[in-house]
Design a protein around this motif. Structure first.
Motif, PDB file in Angstrom:
ATOM      1  N   ALA A 108      35.950  82.135  35.357  1.00 24.24           N
ATOM      2  CA  ALA A 108      34.618  82.485  35.880  1.00 24.24           C
ATOM      3  C   ALA A 108      33.666  81.669  35.834  1.00 24.24           C
ATOM      4  CB  ALA A 108      33.953  83.821  34.524  1.00 24.24           C
ATOM      5  N   PHE A 109      34.067  81.158  35.104  1.00 21.64           N
ATOM      6  CA  PHE A 109      32.916  80.035  35.601  1.00 21.64           C
ATOM      7  C   PHE A 109      32.394  79.064  36.930  1.00 21.64           C
ATOM      8  CE2 PHE A 109      30.703  75.655  35.330  1.00 21.64           C
ATOM      9  CZ  PHE A 109      29.855  75.399  34.849  1.00 21.64           C
ATOM     10  N   TYR A 110      33.500  78.828  37.234  1.00 21.19           N
ATOM     11  CA  TYR A 110      33.519  78.025  38.720  1.00 21.19           C
ATOM     12  C   TYR A 110      33.627  78.917  39.682  1.00 21.19           C
ATOM     13  CZ  TYR A 110      35.317  73.823  35.944  1.00 21.19           C
ATOM     14  OH  TYR A 110      34.679  72.796  35.407  1.00 21.19           O
ATOM     15  N   LEU A 111      34.131  79.932  39.527  1.00 22.27           N
ATOM     16  CA  LEU A 111      33.884  80.963  40.513  1.00 22.27           C
ATOM     17  C   LEU A 111      32.241  81.460  41.244  1.00 22.27           C
ATOM     18  CD1 LEU A 111      35.100  82.816  42.541  1.00 22.27           C
ATOM     19  CD2 LEU A 111      34.999  85.082  40.386  1.00 22.27           C
ATOM     20  N   ILE A 112      31.302  80.949  40.028  1.00 22.43           N
ATOM     21  CA  ILE A 112      29.793  81.273  39.427  1.00 22.43           C
ATOM     22  C   ILE A 112      28.903  80.269  40.670  1.00 22.43           C
ATOM     23  CG2 ILE A 112      27.977  82.369  38.716  1.00 22.43           C
ATOM     24  CD1 ILE A 112      29.558  83.907  36.490  1.00 22.43           C
ATOM     25  N   THR A 113      29.627  78.508  39.884  1.00 25.76           N
ATOM     26  CA  THR A 113      28.716  77.887  40.148  1.00 25.76           C
ATOM     27  C   THR A 113      29.576  77.204  41.267  1.00 25.76           C
ATOM     28  OG1 THR A 113      30.098  76.871  38.753  1.00 25.76           O
ATOM     29  CG2 THR A 113      27.767  77.796  37.618  1.00 25.76           C
ATOM     30  N   GLY A 114      30.681  77.247  41.605  1.00 24.51           N
ATOM     31  CA  GLY A 114      31.183  76.435  42.401  1.00 24.51           C
ATOM     32  C   GLY A 114      31.390  75.387  41.940  1.00 24.51           C
ATOM     33  N   THR A 115      30.882  74.281  43.738  1.00 21.50           N
ATOM     34  CA  THR A 115      31.554  72.603  43.418  1.00 21.50           C
ATOM     35  C   THR A 115      30.741  71.917  42.361  1.00 21.50           C
ATOM     36  OG1 THR A 115      30.479  72.906  45.101  1.00 21.50           O
ATOM     37  CG2 THR A 115      32.965  73.058  44.933  1.00 21.50           C
ATOM     38  N   SER A 116      29.051  73.209  42.525  1.00 26.43           N
ATOM     39  CA  SER A 116      28.103  71.874  41.869  1.00 26.43           C
ATOM     40  C   SER A 116      28.122  72.004  39.926  1.00 26.43           C
ATOM     41  CB  SER A 116      26.920  72.694  41.727  1.00 26.43           C
ATOM     42  OG  SER A 116      27.466  74.583  41.246  1.00 26.43           O
ATOM     43  N   GLY A 117      29.103  72.639  39.201  1.00 28.82           N
ATOM     44  CA  GLY A 117      29.055  73.368  37.800  1.00 28.82           C
ATOM     45  C   GLY A 117      30.869  72.377  37.289  1.00 28.82           C
ATOM     46  N   VAL A 118      31.335  71.156  39.105  1.00 30.02           N
ATOM     47  CA  VAL A 118      32.300  70.224  38.005  1.00 30.02           C
ATOM     48  C   VAL A 118      31.558  68.725  37.465  1.00 30.02           C
ATOM     49  CG1 VAL A 118      34.061  69.134  39.126  1.00 30.02           C
ATOM     50  CG2 VAL A 118      34.364  71.703  40.432  1.00 30.02           C
ATOM     51  N   PRO A 119      31.888  68.690  36.189  1.00 27.25           N
ATOM     52  CA  PRO A 119      31.198  67.382  36.019  1.00 27.25           C
ATOM     53  C   PRO A 119      31.558  66.212  37.276  1.00 27.25           C
ATOM     54  CG  PRO A 119      33.285  67.999  34.744  1.00 27.25           C
ATOM     55  CD  PRO A 119      33.012  68.828  35.740  1.00 27.25           C
ATOM     56  N   ASP A 120      30.348  65.730  37.360  1.00 28.06           N
ATOM     57  CA  ASP A 120      30.468  63.613  37.561  1.00 28.06           C
ATOM     58  C   ASP A 120      30.363  64.439  39.375  1.00 28.06           C
ATOM     59  OD1 ASP A 120      30.595  60.990  38.395  1.00 28.06           O
ATOM     60  OD2 ASP A 120      32.777  61.271  37.744  1.00 28.06           O
TER      61      ASP A 120
END
Length: 224
Positions: A108-120
Motif C-alpha cells: 500500500a505504501f509503494y502503491l501510493i508513493t510510487g518509485t519516489s518511496g523507494v530508498p536511494d
C-alpha cells in the motif's frame, strides 16, 4: 347317645389334626423334610434340571440392559477424539497474519508513493512507464499480503499457503537477479531479499511439522 360314647383315642379325626406347634404345610413330626427338588419355588426357580445356578443367574439377567456397552462406547469416543495442538496452530496462524499485514502495508505504501518511496533513488521525474509498472506490482504485493491474512484467519485454505509462499520466494529470486545484473542495491533491499528467500521456506517447514505431529497424536489417540 350317652356321654360314654366318645370317639376312641387315635381315631381318624385325631390323626388329621396338626400337631401342636406345627405350621400348615410343614412335615409332621418324625417325617423327613423334603429335599431341594421337592421344595417350593426359591432363588433357583426356573432353572432347568442339570443347569448350574450360575448359568441360571446369567439367563435371568440376560433380559436386563447392561452398562458395559455404554461404557465401551464412551471410552471409544474419548479414545478417538482427535488431539490438536491448538497453541501451536494459534501461534502459527498469528505469524501468518502478521506477515500478511507487513506485506500489505509495504504494498500500500509503494502503491501510493510510487518509485519516489523507494530508498536511494534520485530519478527526478520518473518515467511514466516505470511508474505504472511499479505501482502495478505494488498492488500485487497488497494482494499477496491479503492472501496471507485470509489464510491465517480462515485456515481451511491452508494448502494455498504453499502457493503464496512460492510467490514471495520467486520475488526474492528476482532481487537476486537484479543484484547480479544491475549492481548492489540499497541495504534495505538486501534485507528484504534475505527475508523473502528464507522466511517462506521456514514457514512451510513449520507448517509441515505441526501437521505431522498432529497426525501422529491423532493416530495414538485412535489406538487408545
Amino acid at each position: 347317645m350317652s356321654s360314654s360314647e366318645h370317639h376312641p383315642t387315635g381315631s381318624p379325626q385325631d390323626s388329621t389334626r396338626p400337631a401342636s406347634g406345627s405350621t400348615p404345610g410343614s412335615p409332621a413330626a418324625g417325617q423327613p423334610r423334603p429335599t431341594g427338588a421337592q421344595q417350593g419355588p426359591g432363588p433357583t426357580a426356573g432353572r432347568t434340571p442339570g443347569q448350574p445356578a450360575s448359568a441360571a443367574g446369567a439367563q435371568a439377567k440376560a433380559g436386563t440392559p447392561s452398562s458395559a456397552p455404554k461404557t465401551a462406547a464412551k471410552s471409544g469416543k474419548k479414545a478417538t477424539k482427535p488431539k490438536s495442538p491448538k497453541g501451536e496452530w494459534g501461534v502459527f496462524r498469528t505469524v501468518v497474519i502478521l506477515v500478511g499485514l507487513i506485506l500489505a502495508g509495504f504494498g500500500a505504501f509503494y502503491l501510493i508513493t510510487g518509485t519516489s518511496g523507494v530508498p536511494d533513488t534520485d530519478l527526478g521525474t520518473p518515467s511514466p512507464t516505470l511508474e505504472s509498472q511499479f505501482r502495478f506490482f505494488s498492488a500485487m504485493m497488497v494482494g499477496v499480503g491479503a492472501a496471507f491474512i485470509t489464510i491465517g484467519v480462515k485456515f481451511e485454505w491452508a494448502n494455498m499457503l504453499w502457493m503464496v509462499c512460492l510467490m514471495v520466494f520467486i520475488g526474492g529470486i528476482g532481487r537476486v537477479l537484479s543484484w547480479a545484473f544491475s549492481g548492489t542495491p540499497h541495504y534495505m533491499m538486501i534485507i528484504l531479499m534475505v527475508i523473502e528467500l528464507a522466511f517462506p521456506a521456514a514457514l512451510l517447514v513449520w507448517h509441515r511439522y505441526i501437521a505431522k505431529t498432529t497426525e501422529i497424536r491423532n493416530e495414538y489417540a485412535a489406538r487408545g
